[in-house]
Design a protein around this motif. Structure first.
Motif, PDB file in Angstrom:
ATOM      1  N   SER A  78       1.157  -4.890   3.312  1.00 37.12           N
ATOM      2  CA  SER A  78       0.740  -5.782   4.401  1.00 37.12           C
ATOM      3  C   SER A  78       0.006  -7.010   3.862  1.00 37.12           C
ATOM      4  O   SER A  78      -0.176  -7.984   4.586  1.00 37.12           O
ATOM      5  CB  SER A  78      -0.177  -5.035   5.376  1.00 37.12           C
ATOM      6  OG  SER A  78      -1.466  -4.799   4.812  1.00 37.12           O
ATOM      7  N   PHE A  79      -0.412  -6.969   2.598  1.00 36.48           N
ATOM      8  CA  PHE A  79      -1.093  -8.117   2.002  1.00 36.48           C
ATOM      9  C   PHE A  79      -0.069  -9.214   1.697  1.00 36.48           C
ATOM     10  O   PHE A  79       1.053  -8.921   1.258  1.00 36.48           O
ATOM     11  CB  PHE A  79      -1.776  -7.734   0.688  1.00 36.48           C
ATOM     12  CG  PHE A  79      -2.946  -6.799   0.817  1.00 36.48           C
ATOM     13  CD1 PHE A  79      -3.420  -6.392   2.053  1.00 36.48           C
ATOM     14  CD2 PHE A  79      -3.587  -6.314  -0.321  1.00 36.48           C
ATOM     15  CE1 PHE A  79      -4.498  -5.528   2.158  1.00 36.48           C
ATOM     16  CE2 PHE A  79      -4.664  -5.459  -0.227  1.00 36.48           C
ATOM     17  CZ  PHE A  79      -5.128  -5.063   1.018  1.00 36.48           C
ATOM     18  N   PRO A  80      -0.437 -10.465   1.843  1.00 33.32           N
ATOM     19  CA  PRO A  80       0.442 -11.546   1.376  1.00 33.32           C
ATOM     20  C   PRO A  80       0.665 -11.416  -0.134  1.00 33.32           C
ATOM     21  O   PRO A  80      -0.224 -10.964  -0.864  1.00 33.32           O
ATOM     22  CB  PRO A  80      -0.352 -12.815   1.708  1.00 33.32           C
ATOM     23  CG  PRO A  80      -1.334 -12.415   2.750  1.00 33.32           C
ATOM     24  CD  PRO A  80      -1.671 -10.978   2.472  1.00 33.32           C
ATOM     25  N   PRO A  81       1.836 -11.808  -0.618  1.00 32.28           N
ATOM     26  CA  PRO A  81       2.100 -11.684  -2.058  1.00 32.28           C
ATOM     27  C   PRO A  81       1.036 -12.345  -2.927  1.00 32.28           C
ATOM     28  O   PRO A  81       0.670 -11.804  -3.973  1.00 32.28           O
ATOM     29  CB  PRO A  81       3.459 -12.371  -2.222  1.00 32.28           C
ATOM     30  CG  PRO A  81       4.124 -12.178  -0.895  1.00 32.28           C
ATOM     31  CD  PRO A  81       3.025 -12.268   0.119  1.00 32.28           C
ATOM     32  N   ALA A  82       0.520 -13.491  -2.491  1.00 30.33           N
ATOM     33  CA  ALA A  82      -0.484 -14.172  -3.304  1.00 30.33           C
ATOM     34  C   ALA A  82      -1.744 -13.327  -3.468  1.00 30.33           C
ATOM     35  O   ALA A  82      -2.385 -13.342  -4.527  1.00 30.33           O
ATOM     36  CB  ALA A  82      -0.840 -15.522  -2.688  1.00 30.33           C
ATOM     37  N   ARG A  83      -2.103 -12.571  -2.418  1.00 30.65           N
ATOM     38  CA  ARG A  83      -3.285 -11.738  -2.525  1.00 30.65           C
ATOM     39  C   ARG A  83      -3.035 -10.571  -3.473  1.00 30.65           C
ATOM     40  O   ARG A  83      -3.910 -10.204  -4.277  1.00 30.65           O
ATOM     41  CB  ARG A  83      -3.690 -11.215  -1.143  1.00 30.65           C
ATOM     42  CG  ARG A  83      -5.004 -10.426  -1.176  1.00 30.65           C
ATOM     43  CD  ARG A  83      -5.406  -9.937   0.186  1.00 30.65           C
ATOM     44  NE  ARG A  83      -6.622  -9.119   0.117  1.00 30.65           N
ATOM     45  CZ  ARG A  83      -7.055  -8.336   1.100  1.00 30.65           C
ATOM     46  NH1 ARG A  83      -6.393  -8.294   2.253  1.00 30.65           N
ATOM     47  NH2 ARG A  83      -8.150  -7.619   0.947  1.00 30.65           N
ATOM     48  N   VAL A 210     -12.196  -3.247  -8.095  1.00 31.54           N
ATOM     49  CA  VAL A 210     -11.862  -4.662  -7.885  1.00 31.54           C
ATOM     50  C   VAL A 210     -11.268  -4.919  -6.515  1.00 31.54           C
ATOM     51  O   VAL A 210     -11.062  -6.078  -6.137  1.00 31.54           O
ATOM     52  CB  VAL A 210     -10.893  -5.185  -8.965  1.00 31.54           C
ATOM     53  CG1 VAL A 210     -11.469  -5.003 -10.353  1.00 31.54           C
ATOM     54  CG2 VAL A 210      -9.529  -4.527  -8.856  1.00 31.54           C
ATOM     55  N   GLY A 211     -10.964  -3.850  -5.750  1.00 29.53           N
ATOM     56  CA  GLY A 211     -10.513  -4.058  -4.386  1.00 29.53           C
ATOM     57  C   GLY A 211      -9.088  -3.673  -4.061  1.00 29.53           C
ATOM     58  O   GLY A 211      -8.603  -3.985  -2.963  1.00 29.53           O
ATOM     59  N   LEU A 212      -8.391  -3.002  -4.977  1.00 25.97           N
ATOM     60  CA  LEU A 212      -7.075  -2.476  -4.598  1.00 25.97           C
ATOM     61  C   LEU A 212      -7.276  -1.435  -3.500  1.00 25.97           C
ATOM     62  O   LEU A 212      -8.296  -0.741  -3.461  1.00 25.97           O
ATOM     63  CB  LEU A 212      -6.371  -1.828  -5.791  1.00 25.97           C
ATOM     64  CG  LEU A 212      -5.984  -2.707  -6.981  1.00 25.97           C
ATOM     65  CD1 LEU A 212      -5.090  -1.922  -7.927  1.00 25.97           C
ATOM     66  CD2 LEU A 212      -5.305  -3.983  -6.546  1.00 25.97           C
ATOM     67  N   PRO A 213      -6.318  -1.280  -2.594  1.00 22.70           N
ATOM     68  CA  PRO A 213      -6.473  -0.278  -1.540  1.00 22.70           C
ATOM     69  C   PRO A 213      -6.765   1.104  -2.119  1.00 22.70           C
ATOM     70  O   PRO A 213      -6.165   1.512  -3.126  1.00 22.70           O
ATOM     71  CB  PRO A 213      -5.115  -0.308  -0.835  1.00 22.70           C
ATOM     72  CG  PRO A 213      -4.604  -1.690  -1.062  1.00 22.70           C
ATOM     73  CD  PRO A 213      -5.072  -2.062  -2.436  1.00 22.70           C
ATOM     74  N   ALA A 214      -7.699   1.814  -1.487  1.00 30.07           N
ATOM     75  CA  ALA A 214      -8.035   3.163  -1.942  1.00 30.07           C
ATOM     76  C   ALA A 214      -6.794   4.040  -1.907  1.00 30.07           C
ATOM     77  O   ALA A 214      -6.138   4.160  -0.867  1.00 30.07           O
ATOM     78  CB  ALA A 214      -9.126   3.756  -1.059  1.00 30.07           C
ATOM     79  N   GLY A 215      -6.466   4.624  -3.019  1.00 32.84           N
ATOM     80  CA  GLY A 215      -5.272   5.464  -3.096  1.00 32.84           C
ATOM     81  C   GLY A 215      -4.053   4.756  -3.640  1.00 32.84           C
ATOM     82  O   GLY A 215      -2.996   5.377  -3.802  1.00 32.84           O
ATOM     83  N   LEU A 216      -4.175   3.445  -3.933  1.00 32.61           N
ATOM     84  CA  LEU A 216      -3.011   2.761  -4.516  1.00 32.61           C
ATOM     85  C   LEU A 216      -2.751   3.270  -5.934  1.00 32.61           C
ATOM     86  O   LEU A 216      -1.608   3.396  -6.359  1.00 32.61           O
ATOM     87  CB  LEU A 216      -3.232   1.255  -4.523  1.00 32.61           C
ATOM     88  CG  LEU A 216      -1.978   0.425  -4.793  1.00 32.61           C
ATOM     89  CD1 LEU A 216      -1.001   0.520  -3.643  1.00 32.61           C
ATOM     90  CD2 LEU A 216      -2.313  -1.028  -5.079  1.00 32.61           C
ATOM     91  N   VAL A 217      -3.837   3.581  -6.649  1.00 34.39           N
ATOM     92  CA  VAL A 217      -3.722   4.205  -7.972  1.00 34.39           C
ATOM     93  C   VAL A 217      -4.547   5.481  -7.938  1.00 34.39           C
ATOM     94  O   VAL A 217      -5.770   5.442  -7.912  1.00 34.39           O
ATOM     95  CB  VAL A 217      -4.216   3.283  -9.097  1.00 34.39           C
ATOM     96  CG1 VAL A 217      -4.146   4.001 -10.442  1.00 34.39           C
ATOM     97  CG2 VAL A 217      -3.397   1.996  -9.141  1.00 34.39           C
ATOM     98  N   ASN A 218      -3.868   6.616  -7.896  1.00 30.12           N
ATOM     99  CA  ASN A 218      -4.515   7.917  -7.946  1.00 30.12           C
ATOM    100  C   ASN A 218      -4.321   8.491  -9.344  1.00 30.12           C
ATOM    101  O   ASN A 218      -3.229   8.376  -9.918  1.00 30.12           O
ATOM    102  CB  ASN A 218      -3.898   8.868  -6.915  1.00 30.12           C
ATOM    103  CG  ASN A 218      -4.006   8.316  -5.505  1.00 30.12           C
ATOM    104  OD1 ASN A 218      -5.039   8.399  -4.869  1.00 30.12           O
ATOM    105  ND2 ASN A 218      -2.910   7.729  -5.012  1.00 30.12           N
ATOM    106  N   VAL A 219      -5.357   9.098  -9.906  1.00 30.32           N
ATOM    107  CA  VAL A 219      -5.290   9.641 -11.263  1.00 30.32           C
ATOM    108  C   VAL A 219      -5.625  11.123 -11.196  1.00 30.32           C
ATOM    109  O   VAL A 219      -6.720  11.508 -10.777  1.00 30.32           O
ATOM    110  CB  VAL A 219      -6.256   8.908 -12.203  1.00 30.32           C
ATOM    111  CG1 VAL A 219      -6.090   9.424 -13.639  1.00 30.32           C
ATOM    112  CG2 VAL A 219      -6.020   7.401 -12.160  1.00 30.32           C
ATOM    113  N   VAL A 220      -4.670  11.959 -11.584  1.00 29.01           N
ATOM    114  CA  VAL A 220      -4.800  13.408 -11.398  1.00 29.01           C
ATOM    115  C   VAL A 220      -4.544  14.135 -12.723  1.00 29.01           C
ATOM    116  O   VAL A 220      -3.446  14.639 -12.975  1.00 29.01           O
ATOM    117  CB  VAL A 220      -3.829  13.912 -10.298  1.00 29.01           C
ATOM    118  CG1 VAL A 220      -4.314  13.499  -8.923  1.00 29.01           C
ATOM    119  CG2 VAL A 220      -2.411  13.369 -10.520  1.00 29.01           C
TER     120      VAL A 220
END
Length: 503
Positions: A78-83, A210-220
């Motif tokens: 949903s973020f604009p590509p530039a963001r 830095v503000g990536l959506p929570a859960g965009l990078v999950n480390v397990v």
């Protein structure tokens, strides 16, 4: 974000600065310290001592990570590509600001000497490169025969992808796989090995900070059970696996449950060809680094078969043994050290077993190493570490087990050849095909040989140095699919055709 850390303790008078070791499962932006997969006592290979206890992901946590990934993916798109592009640049900036910390975490992970711990700069480079593709068009429009219809060919993200990293390269995999996956619009569930979880967890934390959506990078972090749960999860739309051939077969079997597509970057038994016109000093330096010294030979790119033309064979072997024998073995946190331990006691036993077998089978002449490193060389504090001497066999038969099986340790075979055709034949006489190395000053020979070698990457007068611009991957049993380059970006995009009738 909830964070819990252990302070690393690697012994008194350790040259390492004390550092907090992140431990937990990073899911949906939270670092969880309790899990269904049990715990693992992480052992620092240089001392053989536990330096942290970490929770392991089970099926429950894998499901939570996939669910969080899908929620984050929808927000991300949903973020604009530039963001999105700017946020990836922010992650790259954060990595740069933490390069020293990442180098220390890498060393705590698997005792790679800090002199070789240069994977964080690579991560920054890949993030910056692929961030530039976020706002670039990926599709096309083509005419349709006999019609004025609009025919669109689009490239879209898969949604949530699983990335399985080996213990010897979690940050390299984050660079080569996570960076393009995010740029393509996917969320990622990154599964580092329980043998080397710390740097990967810290990378995931930075992504959230830095503000990536929570859960965009999950480390397990997890072992085989967590990996199997990830591969067979119906919410995972693609898997990128880096590791060994045997494990890859298990991954493919599990992925078949949901027909999940898989990219596999696997092992190698790379040929390193030294022709008689080569710069022997340069060839020796590259071969020593790329063979037994870099990560103690624990690399898929290890040049473990060194093919040398007869007329320079003796001169090269003399230089090579002198260079390898002079390697500074010791504390991985000492910047002057160039050679550290192997990953575990079982790995040391396996490697020494392969050396003993090669000696008993007379596969070649053992001319250097072949034993555990004694405390007289590395000191009492490291005596319980998993150090195996850099080992060189000469006059090796390419048909032997020594020359055909990936040892994944500091063991190399030197093989004599006569002609260019012999070199190509011997180099290709293997079930692997990840890398090949060529040393020559003849430009014509460079082109002829490189095009005949059955390998995904050919490095001429150069060590393996992956870059975001270049696709990397294997031939034959070294895998399929690519990381890096447009080819690597496209691995994380699926193709859709849209035809619009114009009536």
């Amino acid at each position: 974000m909830v964070t819990t850390t252990d302070t690393a303790t690697t012994g008194e008078n350790d040259p390492a600065v004390d550092i907090s070791l992140p431990r937990g499962l990073l899911i949906g932006g939270d670092l969880l310290t309790q899990s269904s997969g049990g715990t693992h006592g992480h052992i620092y290979p240089a001392t053989g001592q536990v330096n942290a206890t970490i929770p392991l992901a089970g099926a429950t946590e894998i499901d939570q990570a996939v669910t969080a990934g899908w929620e984050a993916h929808r927000e991300w798109m949903s973020f604009p590509p530039a963001r999105r592009r700017e946020l990836l640049f922010d992650v790259a900036d954060a990595v740069r600001e933490n390069l020293s910390q990442f180098a220390q975490l890498n060393t705590h992970d698997y005792a790679v000497p800090v002199s070789y711990a240069a994977t964080a700069p690579l991560l920054e480079e890949f993030l910056r490169h692929f961030a530039g593709y976020v706002d670039k068009p990926h599709g096309a429009s083509t005419p349709v025969s006999g019609s004025f219809d609009i025919n669109l060919i689009e490239r879209e993200p898969y949604g949530v992808v699983g990335v399985i990293a080996p213990w010897n390269g979690s940050l390299v995999v984050a660079a080569a796989c996570v960076a393009p996956a995010l740029a393509a619009g996917n969320a990622v569930v990154l599964k580092p090995s329980e043998l080397a979880p710390f740097a990967a967890i810290r990378f995931g934390e930075l992504c959230s900070e830095v503000g990536l959506p929570a859960g965009l990078v999950n480390v397990v972090p997890s072992g085989p059970d967590g990996g199997a749960a990830l591969v067979r999860h119906p919410g995972i739309r693609k898997i990128h696996f880096t590791g060994g051939t045997a494990t890859a077969r298990e991954v493919l079997r599990e992925a078949a449950t949901n027909l999940t597509p898989v990219v596999a970057e696997l092992g190698g038994k790379s040929a390193d060809i030294v022709f008689d016109d080569a710069d022997l000093d340069l060839a020796t330096a590259i071969s020593a680094h790329q063979g037994p010294l870099m990560q103690s030979g624990q690399s898929c790119a290890c040049a473990s078969r060194i093919l040398v033309q007869s007329s320079v064979y003796d001169a090269f072997v003399e230089k090579f043994v002198a260079t390898v024998g002079a390697a500074n073995i010791g504390d991985p946190f000492d910047p002057a050290v160039s050679f550290g331990p192997v990953i575990s006691e079982s790995a040391a036993d396996r490697i020494l077993g392969e050396i003993d077998r090669a000696v008993s089978e007379r596969a070649g002449e053992l001319i250097l190493g072949g034993n555990r490193v004694g405390s007289d060389r590395i000191g009492d504090r490291l005596a319980q570490g998993y150090y195996v001497e850099p080992t060189v066999f000469a006059a090796v038969d390419n048909a032997s087990r020594l020359a055909r099986t990936e040892t994944f340790g500091p063991v190399v075979s030197v093989i004599r050849f006569e002609t260019e055709a012999d070199a190509v034949r011997i180099a290709n006489d293997t079930s692997y095909g990840l890398n090949a190395f060529v040393h020559t000053t003849d430009l014509g020979r460079t082109h002829r040989v490189a095009r005949q070698l059955e390998a995904g990457s050919v490095w001429v007068n150069h060590f393996s140095d992956i870059s975001p611009q270049g696709p990397y991957g294997g031939y034959k049993q070294s895998g399929f699919g690519r990381t890096g380059g447009l080819e690597g970006l496209h691995e994380f995009l699926q193709v859709k055709n849209i035809r619009i009738a114009m009536r």
